[in-house]
Design a protein around this motif. Structure first.
Motif, mmCIF file in Angstrom:
data_model
loop_
_atom_site.group_PDB
_atom_site.id
_atom_site.type_symbol
_atom_site.label_atom_id
_atom_site.label_comp_id
_atom_site.label_asym_id
_atom_site.label_seq_id
_atom_site.Cartn_x
_atom_site.Cartn_y
_atom_site.Cartn_z
ATOM 1 N N LEU A 88 -36.408 19.975 -56.592
ATOM 2 C CA LEU A 88 -37.877 19.961 -56.669
ATOM 3 C C LEU A 88 -38.310 18.884 -57.667
ATOM 4 N N PRO A 89 -39.080 17.880 -57.220
ATOM 5 C CA PRO A 89 -39.562 16.874 -58.166
ATOM 6 C C PRO A 89 -40.348 17.554 -59.293
ATOM 7 N N LYS A 90 -40.134 17.131 -60.498
ATOM 8 C CA LYS A 90 -40.756 17.708 -61.706
ATOM 9 C C LYS A 90 -40.330 19.161 -61.937
ATOM 10 N N GLY A 91 -39.289 19.620 -61.243
ATOM 11 C CA GLY A 91 -38.797 20.984 -61.443
ATOM 12 C C GLY A 91 -37.399 20.963 -62.044
ATOM 13 N N ASP A 92 -36.662 22.047 -61.858
ATOM 14 C CA ASP A 92 -35.300 22.177 -62.371
ATOM 15 C C ASP A 92 -34.351 21.380 -61.459
ATOM 16 N N HIS A 93 -33.796 20.304 -61.996
ATOM 17 C CA HIS A 93 -32.971 19.414 -61.163
ATOM 18 C C HIS A 93 -31.598 19.999 -60.847
ATOM 19 N N THR A 94 -31.285 21.177 -61.438
ATOM 20 C CA THR A 94 -29.993 21.789 -61.107
ATOM 21 C C THR A 94 -30.123 22.727 -59.895
ATOM 22 N N ILE A 95 -31.345 23.036 -59.490
ATOM 23 C CA ILE A 95 -31.532 23.869 -58.284
ATOM 24 C C ILE A 95 -31.700 22.922 -57.101
ATOM 25 N N ILE A 96 -30.640 22.831 -56.314
ATOM 26 C CA ILE A 96 -30.616 21.840 -55.226
ATOM 27 C C ILE A 96 -30.297 22.532 -53.908
ATOM 28 N N THR A 97 -30.666 21.866 -52.824
ATOM 29 C CA THR A 97 -30.227 22.346 -51.516
ATOM 30 C C THR A 97 -28.717 22.134 -51.415
ATOM 31 N N LYS A 98 -28.050 23.041 -50.679
ATOM 32 C CA LYS A 98 -26.582 22.979 -50.612
ATOM 33 C C LYS A 98 -26.116 22.975 -49.165
ATOM 34 N N ALA A 99 -24.949 22.360 -48.970
ATOM 35 C CA ALA A 99 -24.460 22.120 -47.615
ATOM 36 C C ALA A 99 -24.436 23.378 -46.749
ATOM 37 N N ASP A 100 -23.877 24.465 -47.273
ATOM 38 C CA ASP A 100 -23.691 25.666 -46.435
ATOM 39 C C ASP A 100 -25.010 26.168 -45.872
ATOM 40 N N SER A 101 -25.978 26.388 -46.772
ATOM 41 C CA SER A 101 -27.262 26.941 -46.320
ATOM 42 C C SER A 101 -28.041 25.913 -45.502
ATOM 43 N N THR A 102 -27.922 24.644 -45.861
ATOM 44 C CA THR A 102 -28.628 23.610 -45.085
ATOM 45 C C THR A 102 -28.119 23.588 -43.640
ATOM 46 N N LEU A 103 -26.795 23.662 -43.469
ATOM 47 C CA LEU A 103 -26.248 23.619 -42.100
ATOM 48 C C LEU A 103 -26.629 24.873 -41.312
ATOM 49 N N GLN A 104 -26.594 26.035 -41.995
ATOM 50 C CA GLN A 104 -27.024 27.261 -41.301
ATOM 51 C C GLN A 104 -28.480 27.122 -40.840
ATOM 52 N N ALA A 105 -29.310 26.580 -41.728
ATOM 53 C CA ALA A 105 -30.741 26.458 -41.414
ATOM 54 C C ALA A 105 -30.975 25.471 -40.273
ATOM 55 N N ILE A 106 -30.287 24.338 -40.314
ATOM 56 C CA ILE A 106 -30.469 23.367 -39.226
ATOM 57 C C ILE A 106 -30.051 24.008 -37.898
ATOM 58 N N GLY A 107 -28.941 24.734 -37.915
ATOM 59 C CA GLY A 107 -28.471 25.394 -36.687
ATOM 60 C C GLY A 107 -29.493 26.387 -36.165
ATOM 61 N N GLN A 108 -30.089 27.169 -37.048
ATOM 62 C CA GLN A 108 -31.076 28.169 -36.615
ATOM 63 C C GLN A 108 -32.345 27.483 -36.087
#
Ligand code: SAM
Length: 189
Positions: free
Chosen positions: A99-119
């Motif tokens: 999140l710009p101007k947010g916590d830079h350690t909270i990032i999107t991650k491969a596993d959930s991103t791929l599940q989401a794209i598939g859905q």
């Protein structure tokens, strides 16, 4: 400038496919810019499902989209899209990273991103688009980029057209776009 930057190009693709009355997904609401844009395209007869795992992002998106009644804000992982979205969608947009101007350690991650794209692909109408803007300069970004690239490259070309839009002479891991279009299925004889 004739060659559009990645984010304006992403928006121009959304403008081409999203109609008034459509249901769409913003898988990474963040500060709500894409949610707001999608709310305008779908109109109040449509529906925008906007996901983010951070309450701060959901609140920022709520404020940016308060003029719209057809935006549903969901403070949950996009890995659970299919639990919330049961109708067909004409588009889904992912803006990966932090999140710009947010916590830079909270990032999107491969596993959930791929599940989401598939859905999203399961819900996608023929002619619809799943768009993912990929940033890889941060810690963890290159793993996610590689996983997304491996996944989209193996999507069957009979069902999907997959495109990469990238400025190849820019320094410092510039963002690029992956666009997936669902094709008309050929009728079996
Ligand atoms: N499109 C946004 C905008 O217009 O401001 C920017 C999105 S920002 C680059 C990425 C967002 O993804 C962050 O707000 C982060 O909290 C969110 N995110 C990270 N993991 C997520 C997940 N599993 N499900 C949903 N959102 C997630």
């Amino acid at each position: 400038m004739t060659l559009q930057r990645v984010l304006p190009f992403t928006k121009s693709l959304l403008e081409q496919v999203v109609q008034k009355g459509d249901a769409v997904v913003d898988a990474t609401a963040g500060n709500g810019h894409d949610t707001h844009f999608l709310a305008g395209l779908t109109g109040d007869s449509g529906k925008v499902y906007a996901f983010d795992i951070q309450q701060q992002a959901i609140e920022a998106t709520r404020q940016r989209t308060e003029a719209f009644r057809h935006v549903e804000l969901i403070c949950d992982s996009h890995a659970k899209i299919s639990q919330y979205v049961t109708e067909s969608i004409s588009a889904a947009v992912f803006n990966l990273g932090y999140l710009p101007k947010g916590d830079h350690t909270i990032i999107t991650k491969a596993d959930s991103t791929l599940q989401a794209i598939g859905q999203c692909l399961e819900r996608l109408k023929t002619g619809g688009l799943v768009l993912a803007v990929i940033y890889s300069g941060h810690d963890g970004g290159s793993e996610e980029r590689d996983a997304v690239m491996d996944y989209v490259k193996q999507l069957p070309q009979t069902r999907y057209d997959v495109m990469k839009y990238e400025f190849i002479n820019q320094q410092h891991s510039p963002p690029f776009l992956i666009a997936i279009e669902k094709k008309q299925q050929r009728q079996k004889k």
